[in-house]
Scaffold this active site. Structure first.
Site, short mmCIF file in Angstrom:
data_model
loop_
_atom_site.label_atom_id
_atom_site.label_comp_id
_atom_site.label_asym_id
_atom_site.label_seq_id
_atom_site.Cartn_x
_atom_site.Cartn_y
_atom_site.Cartn_z
N CYS A 1 0.84 -1.20 0.00
CA CYS A 1 0.00 0.00 0.00
C CYS A 1 0.87 1.25 0.00
CB CYS A 1 -0.92 0.00 1.22
SG CYS A 1 -2.02 1.44 1.29
N LYS B 1 2.03 -9.50 0.50
CA LYS B 1 1.50 -8.82 -0.68
C LYS B 1 2.38 -7.61 -0.93
CE LYS B 1 -2.77 -7.11 -2.83
NZ LYS B 1 -2.35 -5.79 -3.31
N GLY C 1 -3.44 -6.81 -9.88
CA GLY C 1 -3.24 -5.55 -10.56
C GLY C 1 -3.86 -5.49 -11.95
#
Length: 325
Positions: A99, A138, A211
């Site tokens: 993030c 991630k 994505g």
């Protein structure tokens, strides 16, 4: 008893999304797909340790398999949060190294950790020592001026040595300065080949791609060549996509019937209202279900307007469903 979740099987997952993938969203998504791995919203380690755990971590048993994503960079805190999440019954614990928001950077977690792969490895090692659950990461393929080949390989190799069980790679760089989180989802170019090269180099490592994927048709080639795919906003805004997951990706005989999925939400809403909740807290996640079908506009109107009324019940959902054909 929950179904045993194995990290090394093929995975289709719905990404963790703040303010969206709450427990009501996940329960709804589970009615559409029995096979998808669902993620809770990201939660920071201090919140897990010191916050309202029922609000932050609570979920319905029907949501399994369900993963929780932690935000943090202190190995001791991540270990403690992992123990807590394990006790709450999650199936996987994921570390956020992707993030790019300013708030996340100020807390020294998320994508900025791509620049500190040794620290990420220490975090994963601590988490693995605190839980028997799969611990995954991630991440992005890199940040800012990093070389995409070197940065991703170094992060993956170090965290693998620390015991990481798998990776979900958002196939874009993140720009920590100059781009908003929204722009970081769209502007940096996608590089799916980089994720496939990672898998080719490490064929025995669980690699999932994230994505830019908008449809199952787009996702299928990656699903076949990698260990899984993760969709985010596409699955949220067009949840009917999830109704095809079990058939098209996992060999189920039929796609999920959308009307049956809606009707399955009625007792859930009844229980939520009986416990003091509001109908709109649940149905806000269902607005896009019938997009493109006759009656979709009335479906959205009824759910949006009627569900916020203080005396609203699950009848609102059935009234909206009656408008769809």
């Amino acid at each position: 008893m929950k179904k045993q979740y194995e990290t090394m099987t093929k995975v289709f997952s719905v990404a963790p999304m703040m303010e969206w993938t709450d427990r009501h969203c996940r329960y709804f998504h589970r009615q559409l797909s029995k096979s998808a791995l669902l993620y809770a919203e990201m939660v920071t380690t201090p919140a897990v340790i010191h916050g309202d755990r029922q609000r932050l971590l609570g979920f319905d048993d029907q949501e399994h398999p369900v993963a929780v994503q932690l935000g943090g960079s202190d190995p001791d805190e991540l270990a403690e949060a992992s123990r807590i999440c394990t006790d709450w019954g999650y199936d996987e614990i994921n570390l956020n190294v992707g993030c790019p928001s300013d708030r996340v950077q100020s807390g020294r977690f998320g994508a900025c950790l791509m620049e500190e792969p040794d620290l990420v490895a220490h975090c994963v090692e601590a988490m693995k020592g605190a839980t028997p659950l799969p611990v995954t990461v991630k991440c992005r393929i890199g940040v800012d001026q990093q070389d995409e080949e070197e940065a991703l390989d170094r992060l993956v190799d170090l965290t693998l040595a620390a015991g990481c069980d798998g990776f979900t790679v958002h196939a874009r760089k993140a720009w920590l300065q100059g781009l908003s989180p929204k722009e970081n989802r769209d502007i940096p170019p996608l590089n799916y080949d980089r994720v496939h090269r990672l898998k080719q180099r490490l064929p025995d490592v669980h690699i999932q791609l994230n994505g830019g994927l908008q449809t199952l048709d787009e996702a299928l080639p990656h699903f076949q060549q990698l260990d899984g795919v993760m969709l985010g906003r596409a699955a949220y805004h067009n949840p009917a996509l999830l109704a095809d997951v079990d058939k098209h990706l996992f060999g189920a005989e039929e796609a999920t019937d959308l009307f049956a999925a809606v009707e399955a939400m009625v007792p859930y809403i009844d229980a939520h209202v009986a416990a003091g909740g509001r109908v709109n807290q649940v149905v806000r996640h269902m607005l896009g279900l019938f997009s493109g079908r006759p009656g979709a506009r009335r479906w959205r109107q009824i759910l949006t307007i009627e569900s916020v009324k203080p005396d609203a019940t699950s009848q609102v959902l059935l009234d909206a469903l009656a408008e769809v054909s």
